[in-house]
Scaffold this motif. Structure first.
Motif, PDB file in Angstrom:
ATOM      1  N   GLY A  46      17.236  30.649  49.640  1.00  0.00           N
ATOM      2  CA  GLY A  46      18.680  30.629  49.550  1.00  0.00           C
ATOM      3  C   GLY A  46      19.152  31.514  48.413  1.00  0.00           C
ATOM      4  N   LEU A  47      20.035  32.460  48.719  1.00  0.00           N
ATOM      5  CA  LEU A  47      20.609  33.353  47.715  1.00  0.00           C
ATOM      6  C   LEU A  47      22.014  32.844  47.407  1.00  0.00           C
ATOM      7  CD1 LEU A  47      20.079  35.977  46.111  1.00  0.00           C
ATOM      8  CD2 LEU A  47      21.160  37.227  47.992  1.00  0.00           C
ATOM      9  N   VAL A 195      12.909  34.173  55.756  1.00  0.00           N
ATOM     10  CA  VAL A 195      14.366  34.106  55.865  1.00  0.00           C
ATOM     11  C   VAL A 195      14.990  34.238  54.485  1.00  0.00           C
ATOM     12  CG1 VAL A 195      16.355  32.729  56.601  1.00  0.00           C
ATOM     13  CG2 VAL A 195      14.178  32.545  57.844  1.00  0.00           C
ATOM     14  N   LEU A 196      15.936  35.169  54.350  1.00  0.00           N
ATOM     15  CA  LEU A 196      16.784  35.255  53.157  1.00  0.00           C
ATOM     16  C   LEU A 196      18.188  34.882  53.593  1.00  0.00           C
ATOM     17  CD1 LEU A 196      17.214  35.915  50.186  1.00  0.00           C
ATOM     18  CD2 LEU A 196      17.523  38.319  50.832  1.00  0.00           C
ATOM     19  N   LEU A 197      18.702  33.796  53.040  1.00  0.00           N
ATOM     20  CA  LEU A 197      19.955  33.184  53.477  1.00  0.00           C
ATOM     21  C   LEU A 197      20.940  33.161  52.324  1.00  0.00           C
ATOM     22  CD1 LEU A 197      21.686  31.364  55.410  1.00  0.00           C
ATOM     23  CD2 LEU A 197      20.392  29.422  54.495  1.00  0.00           C
ATOM     24  N   SER A 198      21.990  33.966  52.409  1.00  0.00           N
ATOM     25  CA  SER A 198      23.068  33.929  51.430  1.00  0.00           C
ATOM     26  C   SER A 198      24.136  32.966  51.922  1.00  0.00           C
ATOM     27  CB  SER A 198      23.666  35.328  51.253  1.00  0.00           C
ATOM     28  OG  SER A 198      24.818  35.283  50.427  1.00  0.00           O
ATOM     29  N   ALA A 206      20.286  23.326  50.512  1.00  0.00           N
ATOM     30  CA  ALA A 206      19.364  22.294  50.033  1.00  0.00           C
ATOM     31  C   ALA A 206      18.545  21.708  51.178  1.00  0.00           C
ATOM     32  CB  ALA A 206      20.140  21.195  49.318  1.00  0.00           C
ATOM     33  N   ARG A 207      19.124  21.659  52.368  1.00  0.00           N
ATOM     34  CA  ARG A 207      18.425  21.079  53.523  1.00  0.00           C
ATOM     35  C   ARG A 207      17.332  21.989  54.060  1.00  0.00           C
ATOM     36  NH1 ARG A 207      23.063  19.839  57.660  1.00  0.00           N
ATOM     37  NH2 ARG A 207      21.266  19.560  59.067  1.00  0.00           N
ATOM     38  N   VAL A 208      17.505  23.305  53.949  1.00  0.00           N
ATOM     39  CA  VAL A 208      16.608  24.209  54.668  1.00  0.00           C
ATOM     40  C   VAL A 208      15.774  25.118  53.773  1.00  0.00           C
ATOM     41  CG1 VAL A 208      18.240  26.145  54.944  1.00  0.00           C
ATOM     42  CG2 VAL A 208      16.542  25.693  56.726  1.00  0.00           C
ATOM     43  N   ALA A 209      16.223  25.392  52.550  1.00  0.00           N
ATOM     44  CA  ALA A 209      15.568  26.418  51.736  1.00  0.00           C
ATOM     45  C   ALA A 209      14.367  25.875  50.973  1.00  0.00           C
ATOM     46  CB  ALA A 209      16.563  27.035  50.758  1.00  0.00           C
ATOM     47  N   ASP A 210      13.308  26.665  50.937  1.00  0.00           N
ATOM     48  CA  ASP A 210      12.140  26.345  50.108  1.00  0.00           C
ATOM     49  C   ASP A 210      12.374  26.741  48.657  1.00  0.00           C
ATOM     50  OD1 ASP A 210      10.156  25.606  52.296  1.00  0.00           O
ATOM     51  OD2 ASP A 210      10.751  27.608  52.946  1.00  0.00           O
ATOM     52  N   ASP A 211      13.122  27.816  48.457  1.00  0.00           N
ATOM     53  CA  ASP A 211      13.380  28.347  47.123  1.00  0.00           C
ATOM     54  C   ASP A 211      14.836  28.780  47.038  1.00  0.00           C
ATOM     55  OD1 ASP A 211      10.385  28.606  46.400  1.00  0.00           O
ATOM     56  OD2 ASP A 211      10.561  29.857  48.187  1.00  0.00           O
ATOM     57  N   VAL A 212      15.351  28.858  45.812  1.00  0.00           N
ATOM     58  CA  VAL A 212      16.701  29.362  45.599  1.00  0.00           C
ATOM     59  C   VAL A 212      16.676  30.434  44.518  1.00  0.00           C
ATOM     60  CG1 VAL A 212      17.934  27.305  46.382  1.00  0.00           C
ATOM     61  CG2 VAL A 212      17.249  27.491  43.985  1.00  0.00           C
ATOM     62  N   VAL A 213      17.528  31.436  44.718  1.00  0.00           N
ATOM     63  CA  VAL A 213      17.767  32.481  43.720  1.00  0.00           C
ATOM     64  C   VAL A 213      19.264  32.476  43.459  1.00  0.00           C
ATOM     65  CG1 VAL A 213      17.684  34.956  43.231  1.00  0.00           C
ATOM     66  CG2 VAL A 213      15.831  33.875  44.527  1.00  0.00           C
ATOM     67  N   VAL A 214      19.648  32.372  42.191  1.00  0.00           N
ATOM     68  CA  VAL A 214      21.060  32.323  41.826  1.00  0.00           C
ATOM     69  C   VAL A 214      21.430  33.614  41.115  1.00  0.00           C
ATOM     70  CG1 VAL A 214      22.879  31.054  40.631  1.00  0.00           C
ATOM     71  CG2 VAL A 214      20.918  29.815  41.573  1.00  0.00           C
ATOM     72  N   ARG A 219      23.364  39.619  38.040  1.00  0.00           N
ATOM     73  CA  ARG A 219      22.039  39.358  37.482  1.00  0.00           C
ATOM     74  C   ARG A 219      21.489  38.024  37.993  1.00  0.00           C
ATOM     75  NH1 ARG A 219      19.962  42.063  33.088  1.00  0.00           N
ATOM     76  NH2 ARG A 219      21.205  43.821  32.335  1.00  0.00           N
ATOM     77  N   VAL A 220      20.172  37.921  38.021  1.00  0.00           N
ATOM     78  CA  VAL A 220      19.527  36.672  38.407  1.00  0.00           C
ATOM     79  C   VAL A 220      19.595  35.703  37.228  1.00  0.00           C
ATOM     80  CG1 VAL A 220      17.361  35.586  39.087  1.00  0.00           C
ATOM     81  CG2 VAL A 220      17.981  37.805  40.046  1.00  0.00           C
ATOM     82  N   THR A 221      20.163  34.527  37.469  1.00  0.00           N
ATOM     83  CA  THR A 221      20.219  33.511  36.422  1.00  0.00           C
ATOM     84  C   THR A 221      19.213  32.391  36.655  1.00  0.00           C
ATOM     85  OG1 THR A 221      22.008  32.330  37.577  1.00  0.00           O
ATOM     86  CG2 THR A 221      22.650  33.975  35.934  1.00  0.00           C
ATOM     87  N   ALA A 222      18.671  32.292  37.863  1.00  0.00           N
ATOM     88  CA  ALA A 222      17.637  31.288  38.154  1.00  0.00           C
ATOM     89  C   ALA A 222      16.926  31.681  39.431  1.00  0.00           C
ATOM     90  CB  ALA A 222      18.239  29.898  38.291  1.00  0.00           C
ATOM     91  N   ALA A 223      15.635  31.410  39.472  1.00  0.00           N
ATOM     92  CA  ALA A 223      14.825  31.617  40.684  1.00  0.00           C
ATOM     93  C   ALA A 223      13.695  30.607  40.635  1.00  0.00           C
ATOM     94  CB  ALA A 223      14.284  33.039  40.747  1.00  0.00           C
TER      95      ALA A 223
END
Length: 256
Positions: A46-47, A195-198, A206-214, A219-223
């Motif tokens: 999840g992006l 899958v990259l899902l924005s 939260a239901r589908v993503a294995d990982d999140v990138v914020v 800039r990336v603040t969390a991954a």
């Protein structure tokens, strides 16, 4: 003074999508700066980020629609433009409004199938899968946003790709449509796809993503794994997201 570029870094092992130190400037503005993340096979990532954070720019860079000033955007270890038959490897939803209003949904998919050298029979399969068979001969100009989105998802699935890049694919879908879409993305990843899902719909992510990138302000603040984000915020991805420094639900920005 001549500026030499370092040799391209090797893609991360198992990475289906990879941004490495990505920097994109358009119209004199830095849209993303030093953005790095990976999407592995079998994963949904999840992006996340507020309006203007750089999410869409990052997706467009991965798909070769904007050229980075620095860094690399790789799909299956190559730049998108260097992929053989890219439509057979990557399915994308960037703009459901991109359907030609005078064409029917079926016509749109038949044109996409011809361009990707996909058998015409596949059009009927994806129309049935997204629940648009009954409305396939209506002109796209008469579609609701949710109907247009279903056709866009059908186009992304048409060539049975290995990778999906999706920008707000649930936008306009009713609850049943969203439930189907999340299940389809999960099944796609479980079968080995990436899958990259924005999305702004944090509960869905939260239901589908294995990982999140914020992302925030380019800039990336969390991954991190979604499970870790939920554990750090009492089980609510929204609380984790809003708790990051510099991220606000009511902030608007100029980046896209």
């Amino acid at each position: 003074m001549e500026i030499t570029q370092p040799p391209p870094a090797r893609p991360a092992p198992g990475a289906a999508l990879e941004a490495r130190g990505l920097r994109v400037t358009t119209h004199g503005r830095v849209r993303v700066d030093d953005v790095s993340f990976t999407v592995g096979a079998g994963r949904v990532v999840g992006l996340l980020g507020p309006n203007g954070a750089g999410k869409t720019t990052s997706l467009r860079a991965l798909l070769g629609l904007v050229a980075p000033d620095a860094g690399e955007a790789l799909v299956l270890g190559r730049r998108y433009r260097d992929l053989p038959s890219p439509a057979r490897r990557v399915g994308a939803v960037l703009d459901a409004g991109g359907l030609h209003p005078s064409r029917t949904g079926r016509q749109h998919l038949r044109i996409a199938a011809a361009r990707a050298h996909v058998p015409a029979a596949r059009v009927e399969e994806v129309l049935a899968e997204v629940g648009m068979s009954a409305d396939a001969d209506r002109r796209a100009g008469s579609y609701s946003l949710g109907m247009a989105q279903r056709v866009a998802v059908a186009a992304a699935l048409l060539a049975e790709p290995r990778v999906l890049v999706l920008d707000e694919p649930a936008n306009g879908l009713d609850p049943a449509g969203t439930h189907w879409l999340l299940g389809r993305l999960r099944a796609f990843a479980d079968a080995g796809g990436a899958v990259l899902l924005s999305s702004h719909l944090l509960a869905d992510v939260a239901r589908v993503a294995d990982d999140v990138v914020v992302l925030d302000r380019g800039r990336v603040t969390a991954a991190l794994p979604t499970a870790d984000a939920l554990a750090a915020s009492g089980g609510r991805l929204e609380d984790f997201y809003l708790g990051l420094a510099g991220t606000s639900s009511d902030r608007t920005g100029v980046r896209r």
